[in-house]
Design a protein around this motif. Structure first.
Motif, mmCIF file in Angstrom:
data_model
loop_
_atom_site.group_PDB
_atom_site.id
_atom_site.type_symbol
_atom_site.label_atom_id
_atom_site.label_comp_id
_atom_site.label_asym_id
_atom_site.label_seq_id
_atom_site.Cartn_x
_atom_site.Cartn_y
_atom_site.Cartn_z
ATOM 1 N N CYS A 63 -12.591 5.109 26.934
ATOM 2 C CA CYS A 63 -12.643 5.531 25.529
ATOM 3 C C CYS A 63 -14.095 5.523 25.021
ATOM 4 O O CYS A 63 -14.956 4.843 25.567
ATOM 5 C CB CYS A 63 -11.798 4.566 24.702
ATOM 6 N N GLN A 65 -14.279 6.057 21.325
ATOM 7 C CA GLN A 65 -14.089 6.160 19.880
ATOM 8 C C GLN A 65 -14.882 5.065 19.159
ATOM 9 O O GLN A 65 -15.098 5.137 17.963
ATOM 10 C CB GLN A 65 -12.606 6.065 19.537
ATOM 11 N N CYS A 66 -15.234 4.012 19.895
ATOM 12 C CA CYS A 66 -16.247 3.076 19.422
ATOM 13 C C CYS A 66 -16.971 2.579 20.661
ATOM 14 O O CYS A 66 -16.676 2.995 21.775
ATOM 15 C CB CYS A 66 -15.650 1.925 18.606
ATOM 16 N N ASP A 69 -15.669 0.663 24.676
ATOM 17 C CA ASP A 69 -15.482 1.226 26.016
ATOM 18 C C ASP A 69 -14.241 0.691 26.728
ATOM 19 O O ASP A 69 -14.307 0.224 27.875
ATOM 20 C CB ASP A 69 -16.726 0.975 26.885
ATOM 21 N N CYS A 70 -13.116 0.757 26.056
ATOM 22 C CA CYS A 70 -11.854 0.356 26.688
ATOM 23 C C CYS A 70 -11.406 1.447 27.657
ATOM 24 O O CYS A 70 -11.625 2.639 27.422
ATOM 25 C CB CYS A 70 -10.770 0.174 25.628
ATOM 26 N N CYS A 117 -6.463 0.663 20.548
ATOM 27 C CA CYS A 117 -6.322 0.514 19.103
ATOM 28 C C CYS A 117 -5.988 1.878 18.502
ATOM 29 O O CYS A 117 -6.002 2.903 19.188
ATOM 30 C CB CYS A 117 -7.599 -0.056 18.501
HETATM 31 S S1 SF4 Z 1 -11.597 -0.709 20.515
HETATM 32 FE FE1 SF4 Z 1 -11.304 0.301 22.488
HETATM 33 S S2 SF4 Z 1 -9.554 1.672 22.147
HETATM 34 FE FE2 SF4 Z 1 -10.336 1.125 20.119
HETATM 35 S S3 SF4 Z 1 -11.784 2.784 19.628
HETATM 36 FE FE3 SF4 Z 1 -12.945 1.115 20.546
HETATM 37 S S4 SF4 Z 1 -13.089 1.684 22.728
HETATM 38 FE FE4 SF4 Z 1 -11.425 2.883 21.840
#
Ligand code: SF4
Length: 745
Positions: A63, A65-66, A69-70, A117
């Motif tokens: 990921c 999205q933040c 890096d999941c 998330c």
């Molecule tokens: S916490 Fe993990 S799943 Fe949620 S936006 Fe950030 S990287 Fe993606």
């Protein structure tokens, strides 16, 4: 007329059918192809339709999205990303993560929770955002007018490389000559030409190419750095200052100068104080910290349930399971910390054995994992040239050893056994209090008054009473004492953790150092249940001897001009520059400088912009921004959009101070709407990347991001997706930069 002056339905708004509110629709009337640049028509499956669908494919990636890096598990139907879940092989999303030997088809059916998330699950919205950019855009009106035309890739590369009267069709810019990359590179001579002939230590003219990024992560940021370095520019600047730089500076300067982040070992901790940390809504990795804290506080596992305290001026979600919420006055966390230190020292609640060890060998012998310089002597005579610095063996009149490196002369301690001065590297246990318990009186060594680091710490801590500290912090005195006593009641199974809330203040780095010191006082650094560094990431740059490609090296001619100083003046001591020396030599006061110098900081956007505005230490010629939006997120521009009087607006509208402004992004943002050119970029499910983990997971982690869908951007003439990397590759090849194309390594 504003959008809200007119009554429109939500559906009308979403479909953009109210022409007066949508410049894109209006423009589309003139150029029928234009809407296609922003919106890919097509029917996409909804998540509920994906389960068990015949053509479904499940692919694993990471990921973005933040910055957490999941790992992601992406469901793809007919090449369309339809659903995102957690990757069961990744420790951010699944605990314990699946054994890597588990076959993919089994992993997919595992009845275990592997979470993303809500923001991570919404990632497909950023992929199929109707405002994605697929083709290069060039402004066709004044900066910020939001008038664009699509251009070919060849035109983009040719124009930014060669420069010229690039905007001759724009009123007022008919004869404006814009310098391109070639004008700075000068067939490879640019890096040999000083940008300031009087001060060659400012670097070459190629430093006038300034790149900065918001969301480029390892794998992408390395690429921008490679281009900048090959081009001869030191200006490749990440976004750290608008995020958490004071946290990193505090951590680095408290440790070995390299480690930016530590985390509590939540699973084995008994007690944690969170200073300014939003544990269920933010931090690294956001969802993983939340899950681990919730699990530990619920008593999952073999340890007693984790007790934790939240010190925060707000009431974040994390207070839900907290033992206590200490509502500190914003910016006064440091007062609580210093009050705690005072109480811990005066009540002898610190780890004497650990703090008395002055070198790594002695630490190893004693079964410790590391050591501190609490016992090292600091010169306390204002007339001595080493005033406030560590006493050296030479100054102490002690014979030096073969171990001594010129850059770090051996420190001196008072041997706890003999009471005599000795080299820190040769003493097993040294005195914290050479003048007696809790005495801050100096000790004389070779006629020089000195005090230990620990004495200096105590002297600072006792500058105020605990009542005064409590008043400063806006809390009760007994709250400080309670925190100090609780924190020191769990041996090494406790940690003091901090993030932005405590340190995004002008005193932040000092507050952070105080919090780090709390951890040193109980000796919990890198112990199970304590404050840990985590595992090392894989060596993704291939710098080990047998690696096939060392990505940090390439054939580079020897340049005659030093690499120089960044436009933000970070990582450089002004006093070491010719600017300072010349001012002193001319009998002028070298202070104040037009902009501050930041020797300990890094990734300082604000001063990148300030330097560009003041043209200090040199003017900028080409500004390159990758996936960033400082008008929305950085102090010089935020909170006031679209107030064009704010400094950052004025800077990026100024054709003299920023003659060429190139942006690479997936969308048009507040900031990129002022660009000269926008290079379409690929989004995270379409690209590669190598993502180290965070210390929240105590073992080594390296996520590999790889494309789960085909890039949506158009193709370059050589059939590659249009994106930041291919833009830089093609500019580099046009200029024959070292490290690109044939013989790149
Ligand atoms: S916490 Fe993990 S799943 Fe949620 S936006 Fe950030 S990287 Fe993606």
């Amino acid at each position: 007329m504003s959008l809200f002056d007119k009554k429109i339905s939500r559906r009308q708004f979403i479909t953009g059918s109210v022409a007066a509110t949508s410049g894109i629709v209006a423009l589309g009337g003139s150029w029928p192809w234009l809407p296609k640049m922003f919106y890919r028509p097509g029917i996409y499956n909804y998540p509920m339709l994906s389960e068990g669908q015949a053509a479904e494919d499940v692919r694993y990636s990471v990921c973005r999205q933040c910055r957490s890096d999941c790992g992601i598990e992406a469901r793809v139907v007919n090449g369309v990303l339809v659903k995102l879940d957690g990757n069961p092989y990744h420790p951010n999303t699944t605990e314990p993560q699946l054994d890597y030997a588990t076959p993919l088809d089994k992993a997919r059916m595992m009845p275990i929770a592997h979470s993303l998330c809500a923001r991570g699950q919404a990632g497909r919205q950023s992929v199929y955002d109707r405002y994605r950019i697929y083709y290069p855009l060039k402004r066709s009106g004044p900066r910020g007018s939001n008038q664009w035309k699509a251009i070919s890739w060849e035109q983009l590369i040719g124009e930014v490389t060669n420069g010229g009267t690039l905007f001759k069709d724009v009123p007022g810019e008919e004869s404006r000559q814009v310098e391109g990359f070639r004008d700075l590179w000068k067939d490879g001579q640019g890096p040999n030409i000083p940008v300031d002939s009087q001060h060659p230590d400012m670097g070459p003219i190629t430093n006038q190419f300034v790149s900065f990024w918001g969301r480029a992560e390892p794998g992408q940021s390395d690429f921008i750095e490679r281009f900048a370095t090959a081009f001869g520019s030191v200006n490749a600047i990440p976004h750290v200052s608008i995020c958490e730089v004071s946290h990193h500076v505090a951590t680095r300067t408290s440790l070995n100068g390299k480690i930016n982040m530590m985390k509590p070992d939540f699973k084995h901790s008994e007690y944690v104080i969170f200073f300014g940390l939003n544990i269920y809504q933010a931090n690294f990795p956001m969802q993983t910290v939340g899950r681990k804290v919730a699990a530990a506080a619920s008593g999952e596992g073999s340890n007693p349930p984790l007790k934790y305290v939240v010190v925060d001026s707000r009431t974040p979600q994390g207070v839900q399971r907290a033992l206590r919420h200490v509502k500190v006055k914003p910016g006064y966390d440091g007062a609580i910390v210093m009050g705690m230190i005072r109480h811990i020292v005066e009540q002898h609640r610190y780890n004497t054995t650990y703090l008395s060890i002055p070198n790594p060998d002695a630490a190893h012998q004693a079964g410790e994992l590391n050591f501190t310089n609490a016992t090292w002597l600091v010169v306390d005579d204002p007339r001595h040239p080493l005033y406030r610095q560590f006493l050296t063996a030479e100054a102490a009149g002690l014979p030096t050893t073969k171990k001594a490196a010129p850059s770090s002369p051996p420190a001196v301690v008072i041997d706890a056994k003999t009471g005599k001065p000795g080299l820190a590297e040769q003493v097993d246990a040294a005195s914290l209090w050479p003048s007696g318990d809790l005495s801050v009186q100096p000790v004389q060594v070779n006629g020089i008054p000195c005090r230990t680091g620990f004495q200096k710490l105590y002297e600072e801590a006792r500058a105020h009473t605990i009542v005064e500290y409590a008043e400063l912090a806006g809390i009760r005195e007994d709250a400080i004492v309670t925190l100090a006593e609780e924190f020191t009641s769990h041996g090494r199974r406790a940690a003091a953790e901090f993030y932005r809330g405590a340190v995004k203040h002008t005193n932040g780095a000092y507050t952070g150092r105080g919090i780090m010191t709390l951890n040193f006082l109980i000796g919990c650094v890198d112990w199970a249940g304590g404050y840990i560094v985590g595992g090392q990431p894989a060596n993704n740059m291939g710098t080990y001897p047998s690696a096939p490609y060392n990505l940090t090296k390439w054939p580079t001619p020897k340049y005659t001009v030093p690499a120089g100083v960044t436009i933000s003046r970070e990582g450089t001591f002004y006093e070491n520059t010719s600017l300072y020396r010349d001012a002193v030599a001319a009998g002028k006061n070298p202070f104040p400088t037009p902009r501050p110098w930041l020797p300990f900081s890094f990734g300082v956007w604000q001063e990148l912009f300030g330097g560009a505005w003041n043209q200090y230490p040199y003017p900028v010629k080409i500004l390159f921004m990758h996936e960033a939006n400082p008008l929305f997120s950085a102090p010089p521009g935020m909170s006031g959009y679209p107030d064009e009087e704010l400094p950052l607006f004025r800077l990026i509208k100024d054709l003299k101070k920023v003659p060429l402004f190139i942006v690479s992004d997936i969308l048009i943002s507040e900031t990129s709407s002022y660009a000269d050119y926008i290079v379409p970029d690929t989004n995270y499910p379409e690209i590669w990347g190598t993502l180290p983990g965070f210390p929240t997971v105590p073992t080594s982690v390296m996520g590999v991001r790889h494309p789960v869908i085909e890039p949506l951007t158009a193709k370059t003439p050589r059939g590659a997706p249009m994106c930041m990397e291919n833009f830089l590759i093609d500019v580099a090849q046009k200029l024959s930069l070292p490290g690109f194309g044939k013989n790149a390594f």
